[in-house]
Design a protein around this motif. Sequence first.
Motif, PDB file in Angstrom:
ATOM      1  N   GLY A  65       2.515 -25.411   2.206  1.00  0.00           N
ATOM      2  CA  GLY A  65       1.368 -24.888   1.466  1.00  0.00           C
ATOM      3  C   GLY A  65       1.389 -25.510   0.094  1.00  0.00           C
ATOM      4  O   GLY A  65       2.462 -25.671  -0.498  1.00  0.00           O
ATOM      5  N   ASN A  66       0.242 -25.929  -0.390  1.00  0.00           N
ATOM      6  CA  ASN A  66       0.261 -26.430  -1.771  1.00  0.00           C
ATOM      7  C   ASN A  66      -0.918 -25.909  -2.563  1.00  0.00           C
ATOM      8  O   ASN A  66      -1.937 -25.497  -2.004  1.00  0.00           O
ATOM      9  N   VAL A  67      -0.767 -25.899  -3.873  1.00  0.00           N
ATOM     10  CA  VAL A  67      -1.767 -25.302  -4.749  1.00  0.00           C
ATOM     11  C   VAL A  67      -1.793 -26.093  -6.058  1.00  0.00           C
ATOM     12  O   VAL A  67      -0.768 -26.628  -6.483  1.00  0.00           O
ATOM     13  N   GLU A 102       2.075 -18.707  -4.858  1.00  0.00           N
ATOM     14  CA  GLU A 102       0.863 -19.014  -4.100  1.00  0.00           C
ATOM     15  C   GLU A 102       1.162 -20.071  -3.039  1.00  0.00           C
ATOM     16  O   GLU A 102       0.705 -19.968  -1.896  1.00  0.00           O
ATOM     17  N   ALA A 103       1.948 -21.084  -3.436  1.00  0.00           N
ATOM     18  CA  ALA A 103       2.272 -22.147  -2.471  1.00  0.00           C
ATOM     19  C   ALA A 103       3.059 -21.580  -1.300  1.00  0.00           C
ATOM     20  O   ALA A 103       2.795 -21.925  -0.131  1.00  0.00           O
ATOM     21  N   ARG A 106       0.750 -19.659   1.002  1.00  0.00           N
ATOM     22  CA  ARG A 106      -0.092 -20.519   1.854  1.00  0.00           C
ATOM     23  C   ARG A 106       0.730 -21.094   3.005  1.00  0.00           C
ATOM     24  O   ARG A 106       0.225 -21.271   4.113  1.00  0.00           O
ATOM     25  N   MET A 107       2.017 -21.378   2.689  1.00  0.00           N
ATOM     26  CA  MET A 107       2.908 -21.855   3.746  1.00  0.00           C
ATOM     27  C   MET A 107       3.102 -20.746   4.789  1.00  0.00           C
ATOM     28  O   MET A 107       3.062 -20.993   6.003  1.00  0.00           O
ATOM     29  N   GLU A 109       1.060 -18.381   5.440  1.00  0.00           N
ATOM     30  CA  GLU A 109      -0.204 -18.215   6.150  1.00  0.00           C
ATOM     31  C   GLU A 109      -0.287 -19.189   7.326  1.00  0.00           C
ATOM     32  O   GLU A 109      -0.693 -18.832   8.435  1.00  0.00           O
ATOM     33  N   GLN A 110       0.145 -20.419   7.047  1.00  0.00           N
ATOM     34  CA  GLN A 110       0.136 -21.437   8.102  1.00  0.00           C
ATOM     35  C   GLN A 110       1.118 -21.056   9.214  1.00  0.00           C
ATOM     36  O   GLN A 110       0.835 -21.220  10.409  1.00  0.00           O
ATOM     37  N   TYR A 146       7.386 -26.268   1.333  1.00  0.00           N
ATOM     38  CA  TYR A 146       7.438 -26.681   2.734  1.00  0.00           C
ATOM     39  C   TYR A 146       8.741 -26.215   3.355  1.00  0.00           C
ATOM     40  O   TYR A 146       9.725 -25.956   2.648  1.00  0.00           O
TER      41      TYR A 146
END
Lengths: 158, 283
Positions: A65-67, A102-103, A106-107, A109-110, A146
């Motif tokens: 996930g990246n932001v 946040e990153a 998002r990771m 979430e994936q 990651y």
Amino acid sequence: MMLPYELIILLSLLLLGYVFGRLAERRHYRSIQAREDQYRQLLVLAERHLPPEYVTSHESRLVMGNVVVSVDYFKMMIATLRNLVGGSIGAFESLLDRARREAILRMQEQAAALGTGVVIFNVKLETCRVSGDASRGVGSVEVMAYGTALYPRSNAAR
Amino acid sequence: MTPLPDGNPRVPEHINNPPQNALLEFGSLVAMVGLVMAALTLLLVLLAGFLAPHIPFRWEAAAVSDVPVSAPWPQADAALNQLADDLMASMDPPPAIPVQVRLIDMQIPNAFATLGGHVLITRGLLDSVTSENGLAMVLAHEIGHIQHRDPIAVLSRSAVIGLLWAAVTGGENFAMQTLFGQSGGLTALRFNRDMERRADQYALEMLAAHYGHVQGADEFFQAMVAHQSLADQDAGRWQALFQSHPLTRERIKALQQALPAQGEAERRPLPPALHKLTRPEGP
């Protein structure tokens, strides 16, 4: 006659940065905390070695996930002043704290899309400045998280 | 390997994201940096002001060998230089630094004293005075600046301030320069106004020595007030704060305090070479 137009522009930029930067930060933190609660059970570990039982029963996949978060003018001004006298830059600490969490979210979430019983191992974070010339203008920062997501073979249909 | 945890830990908000009052931090930073910068600026300005008059005049003159403007009226220049020489000769002892005057073709009534003992008078200024005495006041004022070494003092001051700001901000940080430069500028201007008052005082003494009275000293300033637009006159306090020169009316008041004791005395007409250049009764 000379009016301090530059000073007025500067103060407006500072006010703009302070008000909207603060609003955005508060809203972001509320969202981060809520989503962290939501993904509480989706484990995130920095462990490099997988437990033996996972090796046979689970499949692995890279998740990331990246932001990118922008610095506001007020934060930048505080940082500029801090550069002169030294000390910790609290304004940037909260900015990076938000970006990292946040990153990771998002990771997660994936990884959550891979089904139930997912665990992410060997999580790493990368940070990098995005805007070019940081001495002029407002900079922004990118954080990428990651890791290796392990999910039960029974989910493997995906 | 140890058993896996039940869930991710709740992040403690106060460790990586300490609660803080950003405005308070900003205020204290500005105050801290501002105080140090103000102190340094003041120190350098005082130092520059103290040292500048001791820079040998021939160094200054060598740095600016000639004024880079054309001389459209050589006869007028000669008349102006004659007047300046007469004014200086009447002082006891005569001022040490030679002055060169030149008339330049600009409609805005103004006069400048610059490096190298050069005084520039605009053509528009000739229309703003009615007698030689009024012109002599302006000339003597600029001669005062030069005798006090004001141009080199201002130059050294802005040079040291510029160096200081470049050193602190890395030379290109607009925001920082704006934030602190304004307050620094106010102190610098304050000294400029002191220079103006000192030059006015010097000019009055010079006029008294040359003519025996100071009638006509306020001619130019009265003309300035008359020409100023209504809006300008109302600008009042703000103008006084940011203007480098003392307010025109403030100066008139100061001049008029010197005037009444002298009574009415005769004013001389403008020298012919200069009178030729004035416009016949403009609006």
